[in-house]
Every structure is written in structure tokens, then in C-alpha cells.
Write an enzyme that holds these catalytic residues in place. Structure first.
Site, PDB file in Angstrom:
ATOM      1  N   LYS A 116      28.346  49.161 -43.499  1.00  0.00           N
ATOM      2  CA  LYS A 116      29.449  48.322 -43.998  1.00  0.00           C
ATOM      3  C   LYS A 116      29.217  46.860 -43.625  1.00  0.00           C
ATOM      4  O   LYS A 116      28.807  46.558 -42.504  1.00  0.00           O
ATOM      5  CB  LYS A 116      30.780  48.808 -43.418  1.00  0.00           C
ATOM      6  N   GLU A 185      41.326  45.545 -46.619  1.00  0.00           N
ATOM      7  CA  GLU A 185      42.125  45.471 -45.385  1.00  0.00           C
ATOM      8  C   GLU A 185      43.185  44.376 -45.491  1.00  0.00           C
ATOM      9  O   GLU A 185      42.901  43.247 -45.936  1.00  0.00           O
ATOM     10  CB  GLU A 185      41.213  45.185 -44.177  1.00  0.00           C
TER      11      GLU A 185
HETATM   12  O1  KIV Z   1      35.680  47.660 -37.457  1.00  0.00           O
HETATM   13  C1  KIV Z   1      36.510  48.439 -37.944  1.00  0.00           C
HETATM   14  O2  KIV Z   1      37.047  49.340 -37.280  1.00  0.00           O
HETATM   15  C2  KIV Z   1      36.836  48.273 -39.352  1.00  0.00           C
HETATM   16  C3  KIV Z   1      37.977  49.086 -39.905  1.00  0.00           C
HETATM   17  C4  KIV Z   1      39.259  48.607 -39.390  1.00  0.00           C
HETATM   18  C5  KIV Z   1      37.940  49.141 -41.385  1.00  0.00           C
HETATM   19  O3  KIV Z   1      36.225  47.517 -40.009  1.00  0.00           O
END
Ligand code: KIV
Length: 271
Positions: A116, A185
Site C-alpha cells: 500500500k 480514509e
Molecule cells: O497505517 C494504517 O494502519 C493504515 C490504515 C489506517 C488504513 O493505513
């Protein structure tokens, strides 16, 4: 629970079939083993580890080595869950090459199945290059904690029309660049709905309302481990903070009263 990890194509099929996607954060092998006993679809080793594990005020200090270390622990804990590794601040923004190398390390050393990245239009070249290298990329837009200083705090994004439009364009650009999924988010519910309906790929929301294709929460928030943190978008499924304090206090009381250990809790010579 024994099953195969949910694949990238399977996530797309879930969106197409209207089946909600479940994701939780996870940072260590013990929680990973426990969550592996559920039918959770995705475990995210989020850079939120900088706050909930390391005690920083933001996610910014987390290093790539630390993120890989936690991802590896989570991968060891559960072999039947799709693990998403989160790239920390400044490990992919400098260039698409930097992104490929960092994301590649997440797969190679961390054992993640996908990676991600935060950001929209400004990171599409990085997403494209990772995709070409065979690294599935999950986007993350709206309230992006790595941009906390630019946002002026952890604030809901997209409340004004111009900002909402930028977030919408970010989503479209990420899909076009080959992202397989996008975390939304901290945005208004109607924007989450509009983006989810406009995209072919799935969205996973955190504080983005009821119409995203899935939901994600930080596991410590869901468990109520930080009793002082209860934003509107969090639902606590347990009050483990209270449980931990009570259990530890009971232990202290028992040691001081000399009732721990008792006769059943000691080793004895045999014969
Ligand atoms: O770092 C994280 O936990 C996140 C989530 C809140 C989506 O990016």
C-alpha cells in the site's frame, strides 16, 4: 481456520459480486495467528505501527526496515491470509525507482502479497512501475497520515467541493495506473459512495462511510486498547484496555499477597 489467501483477482470478484471485503491492521505474529483463525480477507501491516507500537505522535518516523520487520512477523504468524505491507513515508515518494525497490523488498523480505502507498495523482508513475514489476499496489487517498503536516492535522478531507474533486481525480488516476484496490480514509460518506461507484476496482473505507466495498480498522482501536482514543468512525468490539489493566493489577496483588505462584504452579523433583 484453514483456507487459501484471498488473491488480487478474488478481491475484484468480491466487488463485482457485491461481497464486502474485510481488512484489519496487524503488527505481530501472535495477533496474526489469532486473526488467521477468523475469515478476515486482508491483514494490513500499517505504518500506524509507528503510533500504536512505537508510541510516536505520527507515522512519519517509521523506517522501511521496521515496516519489513513487522510484516515478516505477521507473515510468519498466518500463512493463509493475504498480507498487505504499507510503505512508510519517504520510501517511495522520491522516484518510481525508489518505489519499486521499496515495494519489492516488502514482497521479497517481508512476505507481503501486496503493497500500500499513500497518495493520488502524484504517485501514479510509481504505481505503474510497481505494477510492471508484478507488485500489486493498493492506493490510499483522502486523509493520508503521511501528509499530516500538509493537512494541518488528522482532519476529514474532501469536505469542500474543490478538495472532493481532487480526491475523486486521485481515485480515477490510481485505477488508471493499475492499482488493484484503494483505501479511502476520512472522507464524507457521499464522496466515498461516488468514488466507489465510479471505480471498477474495490474501495476499502476507514471513516469513509457505508458504501465502500470493504472496511478496515486499526486492530488496537477495535479492541479498545487505547481507552483515550474513540473517534466517530471506530466501533469497539472489546474493551481490552480495561482487561489488560485489571489482569496486570490482579497479578501484582497476588504476588504481593504471596498467593502467586500456588502449589500447582511450581516444579517439583520427581522420585
Ligand atoms: O497505517 C494504517 O494502519 C493504515 C490504515 C489506517 C488504513 O493505513
Amino acid at each position: 481456520m484453514s483456507r487459501n489467501p484471498v488473491t488480487v483477482p478474488a478481491l475484484q470478484q468480491m466487488k463485482d459480486a457485491g461481497e464486502p471485503i474485510t481488512m484489519l491492521t496487524c503488527y505481530d505474529a501472535t495477533f496474526s495467528r489469532l486473526l488467521g483463525e477468523t475469515d478476515i480477507d486482508l491483514l494490513l501491516v500499517g505504518d500506524s505501527l509507528g503510533m500504536v507500537i512505537q508510541g510516536h505522535d505520527t507515522t512519519l518516523p517509521v523506517t522501511l526496515d521496521e515496516a519489513i520487520y513487522h510484516t515478516r512477523a505477521v507473515a510468519r504468524g498466518s500463512r493463509n491470509t493475504h498480507i498487505v505491507g504499507d510503505l512508510p513515508f519517504l520510501t517511495y515518494q522520491a522516484s518510481p525507482e525508489q518505489a519499486v525497490i521499496s515495494a519489492g523488498r516488502m514482497l521479497k523480505e517481508g512476505g507481503a502479497s501486496s503493497v500500500k502507498l499513500e497518495g493520488g495523482v502524484e504517485i501514479v508513475d510509481a504505481v505503474r512501475r510497481c505494477n510492471q514489476a508484478g507488485i500489486p499496489i493498493m492506493g490510499h487517498i483522502g486523509l493520508t497520515p503521511q501528509s499530516i503536516h500538509k493537512m494541518g492535522g488528522f482532519k476529514v478531507q474532501g469536505l469542500e467541493a474543490e478538495q472532493a474533486e481532487k480526491i475523486f481525480e486521485d481515485a480515477m488516476a490510481l485505477e488508471e495506473a493499475g492499482a488493484f484496490c484503494i483505501v479511502l480514509e476520512g472522507i464524507p460518506e457521499d464522496l466515498g459512495k461516488r468514488i466507489t461507484e465510479a471505480l471498477s476496482i474495490p474501495t476499502i473505507g476507514i471513516g469513509a462511510g457505508r458504501h465502500t466495498n470493504g472496511q478496515v480498522l486499526v486492530i488496537y482501536d477495535l479492541l479498545g486498547l487505547d481507552m483515550s482514543f474513540k473517534p466517530r468512525f471506530v466501533r469497539r468490539y472489546a474493551e481490552m484496555g480495561k482487561l489488560v489493566i485489571t489482569a496486570a493489577q490482579d497479578y501484582c496483588n497476588d504476588v504481593r499477597a504471596q498467593v502467586f505462584p500456588n502449589g500447582d504452579e511450581v516444579f517439583r523433583k520427581t522420585g
